[in-house]
Write a protein that holds these residues in place. Structure first.
Motif, PDB file in Angstrom:
ATOM      1  N   ARG A   1      29.706  15.809   5.725  1.00 29.33           N
ATOM      2  CA  ARG A   1      29.427  16.414   7.030  1.00 29.33           C
ATOM      3  C   ARG A   1      30.701  16.999   7.620  1.00 29.33           C
ATOM      4  NH1 ARG A   1      27.558  10.710   9.477  1.00 29.33           N
ATOM      5  NH2 ARG A   1      26.740  10.603   7.357  1.00 29.33           N
ATOM      6  N   PRO A   2      30.614  18.173   8.265  1.00 26.57           N
ATOM      7  CA  PRO A   2      31.809  18.797   8.843  1.00 26.57           C
ATOM      8  C   PRO A   2      32.266  18.116  10.117  1.00 26.57           C
ATOM      9  CG  PRO A   2      29.894  20.148   9.280  1.00 26.57           C
ATOM     10  CD  PRO A   2      29.434  19.043   8.379  1.00 26.57           C
ATOM     11  N   ARG A   3      31.327  17.553  10.894  1.00 26.90           N
ATOM     12  CA  ARG A   3      31.659  16.864  12.142  1.00 26.90           C
ATOM     13  C   ARG A   3      31.176  15.419  12.057  1.00 26.90           C
ATOM     14  NH1 ARG A   3      33.419  20.436  15.833  1.00 26.90           N
ATOM     15  NH2 ARG A   3      32.888  22.639  15.504  1.00 26.90           N
ATOM     16  N   TRP A   4      32.027  14.504  12.519  1.00 22.76           N
ATOM     17  CA  TRP A   4      31.685  13.091  12.384  1.00 22.76           C
ATOM     18  C   TRP A   4      32.543  12.292  13.355  1.00 22.76           C
ATOM     19  CZ3 TRP A   4      31.838  10.238   7.006  1.00 22.76           C
ATOM     20  CH2 TRP A   4      31.262   8.966   7.124  1.00 22.76           C
TER      21      TRP A   4
ATOM     22  N   GLY B   1      33.794  13.432   5.422  1.00 23.12           N
ATOM     23  CA  GLY B   1      33.863  14.182   6.664  1.00 23.12           C
ATOM     24  C   GLY B   1      34.732  13.410   7.642  1.00 23.12           C
ATOM     25  N   PRO B   2      35.068  13.984   8.773  1.00 20.44           N
ATOM     26  CA  PRO B   2      34.910  15.389   9.117  1.00 20.44           C
ATOM     27  C   PRO B   2      35.999  16.230   8.459  1.00 20.44           C
ATOM     28  CG  PRO B   2      36.028  14.245  10.890  1.00 20.44           C
ATOM     29  CD  PRO B   2      35.694  13.209   9.858  1.00 20.44           C
TER      30      PRO B   2
ATOM     31  N   SER C   1      39.927  16.994   2.838  1.00 18.07           N
ATOM     32  CA  SER C   1      39.283  17.458   4.070  1.00 18.07           C
ATOM     33  C   SER C   1      39.916  18.707   4.659  1.00 18.07           C
ATOM     34  CB  SER C   1      39.299  16.347   5.124  1.00 18.07           C
ATOM     35  OG  SER C   1      40.622  16.068   5.526  1.00 18.07           O
TER      36      SER C   1
ATOM     37  N   ASN D   1      34.822   8.079   6.466  1.00 13.39           N
ATOM     38  CA  ASN D   1      35.170   8.953   7.578  1.00 13.39           C
ATOM     39  C   ASN D   1      36.680   9.152   7.546  1.00 13.39           C
ATOM     40  OD1 ASN D   1      35.998   9.838  10.246  1.00 13.39           O
ATOM     41  ND2 ASN D   1      33.979   9.216  10.999  1.00 13.39           N
TER      42      ASN D   1
END
Length: 356
Positions: A334-337, A83-84, A9, A112
């Motif tokens: 996904r970049p934001r989570w 992600g994120p 990440s 996550n």
């Protein structure tokens, strides 16, 4: 159950093999840091990080499998950070995990990254739900109520800089090398804590939110008044900054534990600190004292499991697999989570997948 975990990440390329949930064991935990690639830029460059992951991830996975003395027949599932994080790096790791899972005919679990940190204490300390989590890293600073896997409530967060980010920016202001956090901590051991008094932001307000941008600005203002600063002044500023952060976290931890006692009067009060900043010894000591004052259990994973690693991702995969559904190949990184949105996120995605 034996799970291969992959973590990409940010600027660590990592793979691990972990067994659980009953007989818990980290069979391997291989990590390759990219500090050398990013030092000259004073921070992580996303494009460089992604390329570095591509160049070495296959070898890291092979090393983890070899160290664990496992073949693909021994692996029950593949878990990877979805992600994120820096999206280029997340894509590299998660697409690699998809390829391995498809080729080996194994279930895929998208994890996550923050949940990996949140659940590590259940691997290392047999912690039961519910508990409090203080997540402190380069990108996140927040208090969370952890009720179960995928069941999180955010109680407070930073309204500006994350703590790790504030440490790195402070180090840069003082002319210290990257990564800044360890250098600030080292110099703080030689500083005079009584020379400077920096603010403790937001402590005059209720709630569990935090702020560190103003603290960094106050330090910069103080340093500019004394330019050029000598080595002792830098050390004195480092210890003042670190003490302010520790005091804020200790005060907010006491408030968080009081809230936990109200919400869960029958549960054993426990506070888990996770993330890279949890390796800071003064912060650990301040949080340990705050927990003791509240008659609560304090849990911090071993240093090697505080920073980004793949063992935590593999373990989170094991925890997820206990719930039944796993993810299909349509799941996208996904970049934001936000972790408090996790219950409606990855669990929902998993239930839509056909594999069980």
């Amino acid at each position: 159950m034996t799970v291969l975990g992959i973590e990409t990440s940010c600027d660590e390329t990592a793979a691990a093999v972990v067994q659980g949930p009953v007989q818990k064991a980290i069979l391997s935990n291989t990590i390759r840091s990219q500090i050398d690639e990013h030092t000259e830029f004073g921070g992580v460059v996303p494009e460089i990080a992604a390329r570095a992951h591509i160049e070495i991830l296959d070898r890291i996975v092979s090393e983890a499998m070899h160290e664990a003395d496992c073949t693909w027949d021994d692996i029950d599932a593949v878990a990877a950070t979805a992600g994120p994080g820096l999206i280029g790096g997340v894509i590299v790791g998660f697409m690699t995990a998809k390829a391995i899972a498809m080729a080996a005919g194994k279930p895929l679990v998208g994890v996550n990254h923050l949940e990996g940190h949140a659940l590590t204490a259940r691997l290392t300390d047999d912690l039961e739900f519910p508990f409090l989590l203080l997540l402190v890293s380069g990108g996140h600073s927040q208090f969370l109520l952890v009720r179960g896997v995928g069941d999180y409530e955010r109680l407070g967060t930073t309204i500006d800089d994350a703590i790790g980010e504030a440490f790195d920016k402070t180090a840069k202001l003082l002319g210290l090398p990257y990564p800044g956090g360890p250098h600030v901590e080292k110099l703080a051991t030689r500083g005079d804590v009584n020379r400077f008094r920096l603010p403790r932001p937001l402590l005059d307000r209720p709630g569990l939110d935090m702020s560190f941008a103003g603290l960094k600005t106050a330090l910069r203002t103080q340093a500019k008044k004394l330019e050029p600063v000598d080595e002792q002044t830098v050390a004195d500023l480092c210890v003042a900054f670190q003490r302010s952060v520790s005091d804020v976290l200790a005060a907010r931890t006491k408030s968080a534990l009081a809230l936990f006692a109200e919400r869960h009067p029958d549960a054993e009060p426990a506070i888990v600190v996770a993330g890279g900043v949890a390796a800071n010894q003064e912060i650990r000591s301040a949080l340990t004292a705050a927990a003791a004052e509240a008659n609560a259990r304090f849990v911090a994973p071993p240093m090697a499991l505080c920073t980004d690693n793949a063992a935590m991702i593999a373990w989170a995969g094991i925890e997820r697999l206990q719930l039944g559904p796993v993810d299909d190949m349509k799941l996208s990184p996904r970049p934001r989570w936000p972790l408090d949105q996790d219950k409606a996120g990855i669990l929902g995605a998993g239930k839509k997948g056909a594999k069980v």
